[in-house]
Design a protein around this motif. Structure first.
Motif, PDB file in Angstrom:
ATOM      1  N   SER A 155       0.853  -1.191   0.000  1.00 12.49           N
ATOM      2  CA  SER A 155       0.000   0.000   0.000  1.00 12.49           C
ATOM      3  C   SER A 155       0.886   1.237   0.000  1.00 12.49           C
ATOM      4  N   ALA A 156       0.280   2.386  -0.252  1.00 10.55           N
ATOM      5  CA  ALA A 156       1.059   3.614  -0.440  1.00 10.55           C
ATOM      6  C   ALA A 156       1.883   3.974   0.786  1.00 10.55           C
ATOM      7  N   GLY A 157       1.384   3.642   1.963  1.00 13.21           N
ATOM      8  CA  GLY A 157       2.086   4.027   3.190  1.00 13.21           C
ATOM      9  C   GLY A 157       2.946   2.944   3.794  1.00 13.21           C
ATOM     10  N   ALA A 158       3.142   1.847   3.059  1.00 20.75           N
ATOM     11  CA  ALA A 158       3.794   0.674   3.659  1.00 20.75           C
ATOM     12  C   ALA A 158       5.268   0.900   3.960  1.00 20.75           C
ATOM     13  N   LEU A 159       5.920   1.753   3.168  1.00 16.61           N
ATOM     14  CA  LEU A 159       7.354   1.987   3.352  1.00 16.61           C
ATOM     15  C   LEU A 159       7.585   3.386   3.902  1.00 16.61           C
ATOM     16  N   VAL A 160       8.535   3.496   4.817  1.00 15.58           N
ATOM     17  CA  VAL A 160       8.931   4.764   5.409  1.00 15.58           C
ATOM     18  C   VAL A 160      10.328   5.092   4.896  1.00 15.58           C
ATOM     19  N   GLY A 161      10.495   6.280   4.365  1.00 13.26           N
ATOM     20  CA  GLY A 161      11.801   6.648   3.839  1.00 13.26           C
ATOM     21  C   GLY A 161      11.933   6.308   2.372  1.00 13.26           C
ATOM     22  N   ASP A 162      13.097   6.631   1.824  1.00 18.62           N
ATOM     23  CA  ASP A 162      13.305   6.492   0.381  1.00 18.62           C
ATOM     24  C   ASP A 162      14.487   5.594   0.063  1.00 18.62           C
ATOM     25  N   GLU A 195       7.921  -5.352  20.011  1.00 17.75           N
ATOM     26  CA  GLU A 195       8.857  -6.200  19.248  1.00 17.75           C
ATOM     27  C   GLU A 195       8.699  -5.972  17.751  1.00 17.75           C
ATOM     28  N   LEU A 196       7.455  -5.898  17.305  1.00 22.96           N
ATOM     29  CA  LEU A 196       7.216  -5.697  15.882  1.00 22.96           C
ATOM     30  C   LEU A 196       7.729  -4.333  15.443  1.00 22.96           C
ATOM     31  N   GLU A 197       7.551  -3.339  16.295  1.00 21.39           N
ATOM     32  CA  GLU A 197       8.035  -1.996  15.976  1.00 21.39           C
ATOM     33  C   GLU A 197       9.558  -1.989  15.862  1.00 21.39           C
ATOM     34  N   LYS A 198      10.220  -2.607  16.803  1.00 22.22           N
ATOM     35  CA  LYS A 198      11.690  -2.652  16.759  1.00 22.22           C
ATOM     36  C   LYS A 198      12.169  -3.431  15.538  1.00 22.22           C
ATOM     37  N   LEU A 199      11.489  -4.517  15.225  1.00 26.92           N
ATOM     38  CA  LEU A 199      11.880  -5.316  14.064  1.00 26.92           C
ATOM     39  C   LEU A 199      11.687  -4.521  12.776  1.00 26.92           C
ATOM     40  N   ALA A 200      10.573  -3.817  12.684  1.00 21.66           N
ATOM     41  CA  ALA A 200      10.320  -3.017  11.475  1.00 21.66           C
ATOM     42  C   ALA A 200      11.418  -1.988  11.276  1.00 21.66           C
ATOM     43  N   ARG A 201      11.949  -1.468  12.348  1.00 25.57           N
ATOM     44  CA  ARG A 201      12.949  -0.398  12.233  1.00 25.57           C
ATOM     45  C   ARG A 201      14.328  -0.910  11.854  1.00 25.57           C
ATOM     46  N   VAL A 202      14.569  -2.216  11.965  1.00 26.03           N
ATOM     47  CA  VAL A 202      15.862  -2.735  11.498  1.00 26.03           C
ATOM     48  C   VAL A 202      15.739  -3.345  10.097  1.00 26.03           C
ATOM     49  N   CYS A 203      14.496  -3.570   9.647  1.00 26.47           N
ATOM     50  CA  CYS A 203      14.312  -4.116   8.300  1.00 26.47           C
ATOM     51  C   CYS A 203      14.556  -3.038   7.247  1.00 26.47           C
ATOM     52  N   ARG A 204      14.915  -3.469   6.059  1.00 23.20           N
ATOM     53  CA  ARG A 204      15.092  -2.571   4.936  1.00 23.20           C
ATOM     54  C   ARG A 204      14.465  -3.205   3.690  1.00 23.20           C
ATOM     55  N   ILE A 205      14.169  -2.356   2.727  1.00 21.39           N
ATOM     56  CA  ILE A 205      13.570  -2.853   1.496  1.00 21.39           C
ATOM     57  C   ILE A 205      14.561  -3.767   0.770  1.00 21.39           C
ATOM     58  N   ALA A 206      14.062  -4.887   0.283  1.00 22.69           N
ATOM     59  CA  ALA A 206      14.894  -5.798  -0.498  1.00 22.69           C
ATOM     60  C   ALA A 206      14.424  -5.845  -1.945  1.00 22.69           C
ATOM     61  N   LEU A 207      13.112  -5.791  -2.129  1.00 19.42           N
ATOM     62  CA  LEU A 207      12.560  -5.879  -3.481  1.00 19.42           C
ATOM     63  C   LEU A 207      11.220  -5.158  -3.479  1.00 19.42           C
ATOM     64  N   ALA A 253      17.233   2.843  -0.839  1.00 14.22           N
ATOM     65  CA  ALA A 253      17.639   1.594  -0.209  1.00 14.22           C
ATOM     66  C   ALA A 253      17.419   1.606   1.298  1.00 14.22           C
ATOM     67  N   ASP A 254      17.228   2.789   1.857  1.00 13.90           N
ATOM     68  CA  ASP A 254      17.012   2.899   3.302  1.00 13.90           C
ATOM     69  C   ASP A 254      15.553   2.792   3.704  1.00 13.90           C
ATOM     70  N   ALA A 255      14.671   2.610   2.729  1.00 16.20           N
ATOM     71  CA  ALA A 255      13.246   2.508   3.056  1.00 16.20           C
ATOM     72  C   ALA A 255      13.018   1.298   3.954  1.00 16.20           C
ATOM     73  N   ARG A 256      12.183   1.503   4.947  1.00 17.26           N
ATOM     74  CA  ARG A 256      11.868   0.434   5.880  1.00 17.26           C
ATOM     75  C   ARG A 256      10.352   0.269   5.941  1.00 17.26           C
ATOM     76  N   PRO A 257       9.894  -0.879   6.424  1.00 16.10           N
ATOM     77  CA  PRO A 257       8.443  -1.082   6.478  1.00 16.10           C
ATOM     78  C   PRO A 257       7.806  -0.402   7.681  1.00 16.10           C
ATOM     79  N   MET A 258       6.550   0.007   7.517  1.00 16.53           N
ATOM     80  CA  MET A 258       5.750   0.424   8.654  1.00 16.53           C
ATOM     81  C   MET A 258       5.407  -0.831   9.446  1.00 16.53           C
TER      82      MET A 258
END
Lengths: 151, 149
Positions: free
Chosen positions: A26-33, A129-141, A35-40
């Motif tokens: 969805s349009a808001g699923a990624l935060v940032g731009d 936990e989910l919030e912390k995990l989301a903040r270490v994830c990055r976009i892969a594809l 390679a550094d974009a991460r999931p909400m």
């Protein structure tokens, strides 16, 4: 940083193994731009919060396979390493699906400290936990098309 | 003012000159609301039309009552309490998840599939407390925290 491994952790998954997580694009699923974009964190929520988070092991599949594995979507694939998840006190465990229509030998789960009403661990992740995990994830594809438009 | 659950009382009308893209109706008037709220109403309406299995986990789009709970939540946030639009995503199982960011603080608000509201506050990238159900009065206090009030 966690002191003891999560009780559901599987040490045969090495810390440096990237894990793939599929999220609805969805349009808001990624935060940032870029390679550094991460999931909400909300984009990573599963329908049953008491279930561990489903992931794929990158040693056994590609990010494209993770993205295209199910109907629905479009989907992005985000990633973190098993070590990053474990550093948050989470467990990473192989969970291959060996038969049936959802056959997936790369399937694994990230387990958290979520408890049910009886204070028994369910394997699911808490909101923190989910919030912390989301903040270490990055976009892969990224998804191959724009997020869904109004019908 | 209660949403009309018997009808789709939030109607898209691109011809509307009062609030382009929306019909002004007796159930949920949108004329005069903060611009970020109109944007958010639009996003909620879009997500309420997602097809079944949109998430690959078998989820349906949020039900009408959940959609109305989300619209009601946004509508009743006091004008001026926050000036930025939230990021919005649909949640597997049939809910909505909103996230506002102001400076180094984030406020995440979920409308669950049973209509309950849960929040999570984050400061400098660290969640301050775990998600917990809230009533609207407590929620509005969270917006004061978000904006440093």
């Amino acid at each position: 940083m966690a002191d003891a491994p999560h009780p559901l952790n599987d040490a045969t998954v090495p810390d440096n193994e990237p894990l793939y997580i599929r999220i609805f694009a969805s349009a808001g699923a990624l935060v940032g731009d870029g390679a550094d974009a991460r999931p909400m964190s909300g984009a990573m929520r599963q329908a049953d919060r008491d279930e561990p988070l489903s992931v794929d092991l990158s040693s056994l599949c590609t990010s494209q396979q993770t993205r295209d594995r199910v109907q629905g979507g479009p989907f992005h694939v985000v990633t973190c390493t098993a070590g990053q998840a474990r550093a948050l006190g989470l467990g990473v465990k192989r969970d291959p699906i060996a038969e049936g229509p959802d056959l997936n030998p790369a399937h694994a789960v990230i387990c958290g400290a979520r408890e049910d009403a009886a204070k028994k661990r369910t394997g699911g992740l808490t909101g923190k936990e989910l919030e912390k995990l989301a903040r270490v994830c990055r976009i892969a594809l990224r998804a191959p098309e724009n997020p869904p438009q109004p019908q | 003012m209660k949403p009309n659950l018997a009808t789709n009382s939030f109607v898209m009308d691109p011809r509307s000159s009062v609030a382009p893209g929306y019909s002004v109706n007796d159930d949920i008037p949108v004329a005069g609301v903060d611009p970020w709220k109109r944007t958010t109403f639009h996003q909620i309406a879009e997500m309420a039309q997602l097809p079944q299995n949109w998430d690959g986990q078998g989820s349906y789009a949020p039900r009408m009552d959940v959609k109305h709970a989300a619209i009601d939540l946004i509508r009743t946030i006091p004008s001026g309490a926050v000036q930025v639009a939230p990021r919005v995503v649909p949640v597997s199982g049939g809910g909505f998840h909103f996230e506002w960011t102001v400076g180094n603080r984030d406020l995440e608000v979920s409308v669950e599939r049973d209509g309950k509201i849960e929040t999570l506050r984050v400061e400098d990238g660290m969640p301050l407390d775990d998600e917990r159900p809230m009533d609207l009065r407590e929620l509005f206090a969270c917006f004061a925290w978000l904006t440093g009030g």
